[in-house]
Write a protein that holds these residues in place. Sequence first.
Motif, PDB file in Angstrom:
ATOM      1  N   UNK A 192     -24.016  21.188  23.736  1.00 13.85           N
ATOM      2  CA  UNK A 192     -23.300  20.095  23.069  1.00 13.85           C
ATOM      3  C   UNK A 192     -22.488  19.296  24.082  1.00 13.85           C
ATOM      4  N   UNK A 193     -21.727  19.987  24.918  1.00 13.99           N
ATOM      5  CA  UNK A 193     -20.961  19.305  25.969  1.00 13.99           C
ATOM      6  C   UNK A 193     -20.595  20.312  27.056  1.00 13.99           C
ATOM      7  N   UNK A 194     -20.235  19.799  28.227  1.00  9.77           N
ATOM      8  CA  UNK A 194     -19.857  20.664  29.332  1.00  9.77           C
ATOM      9  C   UNK A 194     -18.849  19.960  30.239  1.00  9.77           C
ATOM     10  N   UNK A 195     -17.981  20.730  30.845  1.00  6.21           N
ATOM     11  CA  UNK A 195     -17.005  20.213  31.805  1.00  6.21           C
ATOM     12  C   UNK A 195     -16.975  21.157  33.002  1.00  6.21           C
ATOM     13  N   UNK A 196     -16.825  20.585  34.203  1.00  7.56           N
ATOM     14  CA  UNK A 196     -16.818  21.381  35.427  1.00  7.56           C
ATOM     15  C   UNK A 196     -15.514  21.156  36.186  1.00  7.56           C
ATOM     16  N   UNK A 197     -15.082  22.194  36.887  1.00  8.31           N
ATOM     17  CA  UNK A 197     -13.918  22.031  37.764  1.00  8.31           C
ATOM     18  C   UNK A 197     -14.049  22.955  38.962  1.00  8.31           C
ATOM     19  N   UNK A 198     -13.555  22.496  40.088  1.00 11.25           N
ATOM     20  CA  UNK A 198     -13.579  23.287  41.313  1.00 11.25           C
ATOM     21  C   UNK A 198     -12.447  24.303  41.285  1.00 11.25           C
ATOM     22  N   UNK A 199     -12.745  25.542  41.618  1.00 11.49           N
ATOM     23  CA  UNK A 199     -11.742  26.598  41.682  1.00 11.49           C
ATOM     24  C   UNK A 199     -11.963  27.405  42.966  1.00 11.49           C
ATOM     25  N   UNK A 200     -11.088  28.358  43.209  1.00  7.69           N
ATOM     26  CA  UNK A 200     -11.244  29.267  44.341  1.00  7.69           C
ATOM     27  C   UNK A 200     -11.245  30.694  43.817  1.00  7.69           C
ATOM     28  N   UNK A 201     -12.245  31.469  44.222  1.00  4.49           N
ATOM     29  CA  UNK A 201     -12.351  32.867  43.816  1.00  4.49           C
ATOM     30  C   UNK A 201     -12.512  33.707  45.073  1.00  4.49           C
TER      31      UNK A 201
ATOM     32  N   UNK B 180     -23.971  26.095  39.253  1.00  3.43           N
ATOM     33  CA  UNK B 180     -23.342  26.073  37.940  1.00  3.43           C
ATOM     34  C   UNK B 180     -23.959  25.013  37.044  1.00  3.43           C
ATOM     35  N   UNK B 181     -24.198  23.825  37.578  1.00  2.00           N
ATOM     36  CA  UNK B 181     -24.793  22.760  36.769  1.00  2.00           C
ATOM     37  C   UNK B 181     -26.200  23.133  36.305  1.00  2.00           C
ATOM     38  N   UNK B 182     -26.969  23.730  37.195  1.00  2.00           N
ATOM     39  CA  UNK B 182     -28.323  24.162  36.824  1.00  2.00           C
ATOM     40  C   UNK B 182     -28.267  25.226  35.736  1.00  2.00           C
ATOM     41  N   UNK B 183     -27.362  26.176  35.894  1.00  2.00           N
ATOM     42  CA  UNK B 183     -27.208  27.271  34.926  1.00  2.00           C
ATOM     43  C   UNK B 183     -26.889  26.721  33.531  1.00  2.00           C
ATOM     44  N   UNK B 184     -25.925  25.817  33.459  1.00  2.00           N
ATOM     45  CA  UNK B 184     -25.494  25.297  32.152  1.00  2.00           C
ATOM     46  C   UNK B 184     -26.571  24.438  31.506  1.00  2.00           C
ATOM     47  N   UNK B 185     -27.191  23.558  32.284  1.00  2.00           N
ATOM     48  CA  UNK B 185     -28.169  22.642  31.692  1.00  2.00           C
ATOM     49  C   UNK B 185     -29.472  23.323  31.297  1.00  2.00           C
ATOM     50  N   UNK B 186     -29.689  24.556  31.764  1.00  2.00           N
ATOM     51  CA  UNK B 186     -30.870  25.294  31.324  1.00  2.00           C
ATOM     52  C   UNK B 186     -30.803  25.625  29.840  1.00  2.00           C
TER      53      UNK B 186
END
Length: 228
Positions: free
Chosen positions: A153-162, A141-147
């Motif tokens: 402008x900004x980003x926030x991450x959170x752990x979830x369960x799918x 996810x971090x790689x995807x967003x920072x590409x």
Amino acid sequence: MRRFTGGLVSVALLVGALAGCGSGDDGKDAKESKADKAAGEKADVPSGSPKSPESPKERKPAGPAKFGEPGSACELPVTFEPAKGWKVTELSGKTAEFMGRLTEHKSVRAVCNLDAKPTGVLGTMTLWTAPRRGDSPRKVMETFVTEAKRHLVKQEYRDITVAGLPAVEAVYVLNSPLMDEDREQRAFAVNTPKGAFVVDLGGVSTGEHRKMLPGYELVKRTLTPLGG
């Protein structure tokens, strides 16, 4: 169609005439012989013998493939229930490569677009797969967003369960030079037996993006990984 020659037609007529000119006794003997043969074949079949299998035409056809399965509108490493009315477009070959260049995503490959336009909302949800395995959902996810760093402008991450699996969701903001405004986006990444899978929800504006959230949440609720 091949034409019959006069000689072949004459032979056929001659054979037919000879077959019809047999004596009455011969005809009777032939009928009795056929009857005896049929009776013998019937007697040879045991009363409890199994029935012959159904022919292909008689078998009931299999049900339609679920979205994501082989044979469905878009083959994925998962299945899920798409939002009603969204148009599905499979991305392959040059189209997928173009999507990668357009969005600057090199770590994943676009496989399918779900367009909400038929429901009156301007935005799409893009489905991506990662060619390599082993990275954690957060790393994916971090790689995807920072590409998208040029417009990030900004980003926030959170752990979830799918689907009972660890996943990571990102809510991020991109600046649109064309629209001259910031717009909210979100995505989540989950590892499946067939590799990492990313669902990215866009929108031409933050308002249009948020109108599509029910469709995005439906994916998270109904997602089921396919076996490796």
